[in-house]
Design a protein around this motif. Sequence first.
Motif, short mmCIF file in Angstrom:
data_model
loop_
_atom_site.label_atom_id
_atom_site.label_comp_id
_atom_site.label_asym_id
_atom_site.label_seq_id
_atom_site.Cartn_x
_atom_site.Cartn_y
_atom_site.Cartn_z
N UNK A 41 0.85 -1.19 0.00
CA UNK A 41 0.00 0.00 0.00
C UNK A 41 0.88 1.24 0.00
N UNK A 42 0.26 2.39 -0.33
CA UNK A 42 0.94 3.68 -0.28
C UNK A 42 0.09 4.64 0.54
N UNK A 43 0.74 5.65 1.10
CA UNK A 43 0.04 6.74 1.79
C UNK A 43 0.61 8.05 1.25
N UNK A 44 -0.28 8.87 0.69
CA UNK A 44 0.14 10.15 0.15
C UNK A 44 0.36 11.16 1.28
N UNK A 45 1.11 12.20 0.98
CA UNK A 45 1.37 13.25 1.97
C UNK A 45 0.07 13.95 2.35
N UNK A 46 -0.15 14.11 3.65
CA UNK A 46 -1.33 14.78 4.14
C UNK A 46 -2.59 13.94 4.13
N UNK A 47 -2.47 12.67 3.77
CA UNK A 47 -3.63 11.79 3.64
C UNK A 47 -3.83 10.98 4.92
N UNK A 48 -5.06 10.53 5.12
CA UNK A 48 -5.35 9.54 6.16
C UNK A 48 -5.79 8.25 5.49
N UNK A 175 7.76 15.47 19.38
CA UNK A 175 8.97 15.60 18.56
C UNK A 175 8.65 16.13 17.15
N UNK A 176 7.48 16.72 16.98
CA UNK A 176 7.08 17.33 15.70
C UNK A 176 7.13 16.33 14.54
N UNK A 177 6.40 15.22 14.63
CA UNK A 177 6.45 14.23 13.55
C UNK A 177 5.67 14.68 12.32
N UNK A 178 5.96 14.02 11.20
CA UNK A 178 5.21 14.24 9.96
C UNK A 178 4.16 13.16 9.75
N UNK A 179 4.42 11.97 10.31
CA UNK A 179 3.60 10.79 10.07
C UNK A 179 3.25 10.14 11.40
N UNK A 180 1.96 9.88 11.60
CA UNK A 180 1.50 9.25 12.84
C UNK A 180 0.73 7.97 12.49
N UNK A 211 0.35 13.30 8.15
CA UNK A 211 -0.07 12.12 7.40
C UNK A 211 -0.37 11.03 8.43
N UNK A 212 -1.49 10.31 8.27
CA UNK A 212 -1.93 9.38 9.32
C UNK A 212 -2.28 8.02 8.73
N UNK A 213 -1.79 6.96 9.36
CA UNK A 213 -2.29 5.60 9.15
C UNK A 213 -3.19 5.30 10.34
N UNK A 214 -4.49 5.14 10.06
CA UNK A 214 -5.50 4.99 11.12
C UNK A 214 -6.03 3.57 11.09
N UNK A 215 -5.80 2.85 12.18
CA UNK A 215 -6.19 1.44 12.26
C UNK A 215 -7.44 1.31 13.12
N UNK A 216 -8.41 0.54 12.63
CA UNK A 216 -9.65 0.34 13.38
C UNK A 216 -10.32 -0.93 12.89
N UNK A 217 -11.21 -1.47 13.72
CA UNK A 217 -12.06 -2.56 13.27
C UNK A 217 -13.49 -2.08 13.07
N UNK A 218 -13.76 -0.81 13.41
CA UNK A 218 -15.09 -0.22 13.31
C UNK A 218 -15.18 0.60 12.03
N UNK A 219 -15.93 0.10 11.06
CA UNK A 219 -16.03 0.79 9.78
C UNK A 219 -16.74 2.13 9.88
N UNK A 220 -17.62 2.30 10.86
CA UNK A 220 -18.28 3.59 11.01
C UNK A 220 -17.29 4.67 11.42
N UNK A 221 -16.27 4.31 12.21
CA UNK A 221 -15.21 5.25 12.57
C UNK A 221 -14.36 5.56 11.34
#
Length: 368
Positions: A41-48, A175-180, A211-221
Motif C-alpha cells: 500500500x501507499x500513503x500520500x502526503x497529508x492523507x489519512x 517531537x514534531x512528527x510528519x507521520x503518525x 499524514x496518518x495511518x489509522x487502524x480500526x475494526x469499526x467501519x463507522x469510525x
Amino acid sequence: MTDAPLVEVRGLRKHFVQNDGLIDRLMGAEERIKAVDGVDFEIERGETLGLVGESGSGKSTTARSLLRLDEPTAGTVRYDGTDLTELSAGEMKAMRKRIQMVFQDPASSLNRRKTISQLLKQPMEIHGLYEGERDERVDELMETVGLPPQFSNRYPHEFSGGQRQRVGIARALAVDPEFIVADEPVSALDVSIQAQILNLLMDLQDELDLTILFIAHDLSVIRHFCDRVAVMYLGEIVEVADGSDLFESPQHPYTKSLLRAIPEPDPALARTRTALEGEVPSPLDPPSGCSFHSRCPNATEECMATDPPLEAISGANDGHEAACIHVDEFEYGTGFVAEEAVVDERFSIEGFDHADEPVADGGRSDNE
C-alpha cells in the motif's frame, strides 16, 4: 514538493516462529504464524489511510512492522524515499523523530510511575529537542490536545480514559512528527469520547499537515475519518479504495460483509444483514488459494486453488483495487451512500472546558 507517496510498502511480511514444546525445541521443529503475508500500500502526503479488518487480521502487526517495532520478515517500507528496513538502529532512532505512534490502550501505554510532564519530556530528551524550553513545550502540548497545562504534574491514573488518550496524542506530537500511526486510538473509549478524539485528530492533521495511518475494526469510525481505506483479512489486503467509493460500491465479498454488519439506527434504512459464517482461519494453517474462500458465499473450486493478487478493477475509479477472481467489472451501488464526514460541534475540543476535569477518586470514570 515531490508527487511520490510519503509511505510506500511493498511485499511486507511478518511471520512469527512458534515452538512451544521442549521436544519441538530439541528437534528444531517450528511452526510459522503468518501474521502479515505480502502487504502492499501507499500513503500520500497529508492523507489519512484507514486500515480495517476483524480482530486478528494483522492490522496492528502491519503497523508495528512498518515502524520496525517488530522487525519485518520480508518486504520494503519506504518513507520519503528511504527504505526503513535497511536502516541501522541509530539511523532508525533518528527517523523516529519524523514517525510516531498513538497506541490503542492509553492506560497501559503510559508509565503510571511518571507524571504527564515527565512522559511528554521523555521523547524530547531522547532526541535532544527543545533544550531549555521543555517546560514551555509541555504546556504547549497540553493546550494543543485540550488539557489544562497545570495538570501536567499529575499522574495518568488521575485522568479519565479520553484524557489519557489525549496525553498519548500529545506525547506523539512532542517531537514534531510528519507521520503518525494511530493503532485503534478510540476503541477503548465510549462513543461520545470517540467523537472528541476523532475531531481532535482531524483538527491536528489540518493544523500540523500530518499524514496518518489509522487502524480500526469499526467501519463507522473509518467512514468518518479516512480519505482512503484498505481492508485486511488474514494478513492480506483484499480491497483498497477511496472512502466514498468503498462505502458506496464495495467489490470484494469480505468488504460487503463488513459493511452489512454496520448497525443502522433507522429501521426505515436498515439493511439486510448477512452474517459471515465460521471463524477467521488460523494464520498457523491458512487455507490454500484465496484466504477468504472458506467463509465466502461466492466461493468456487477455482477459489480454493488460486490466490488472487490485488488488482485494479475495470471500470472503477483510479486506485480501486480488489483481490478476487470473481471481480471482473466494477459494480456500482453494492454498498450504501456515505454521508459527508461532518464534525459535530458538540464534540469539538472548543465545546469542552479542557475536556473534563481529572477524576479525583483514582481516575475511574464513565468515559473509560
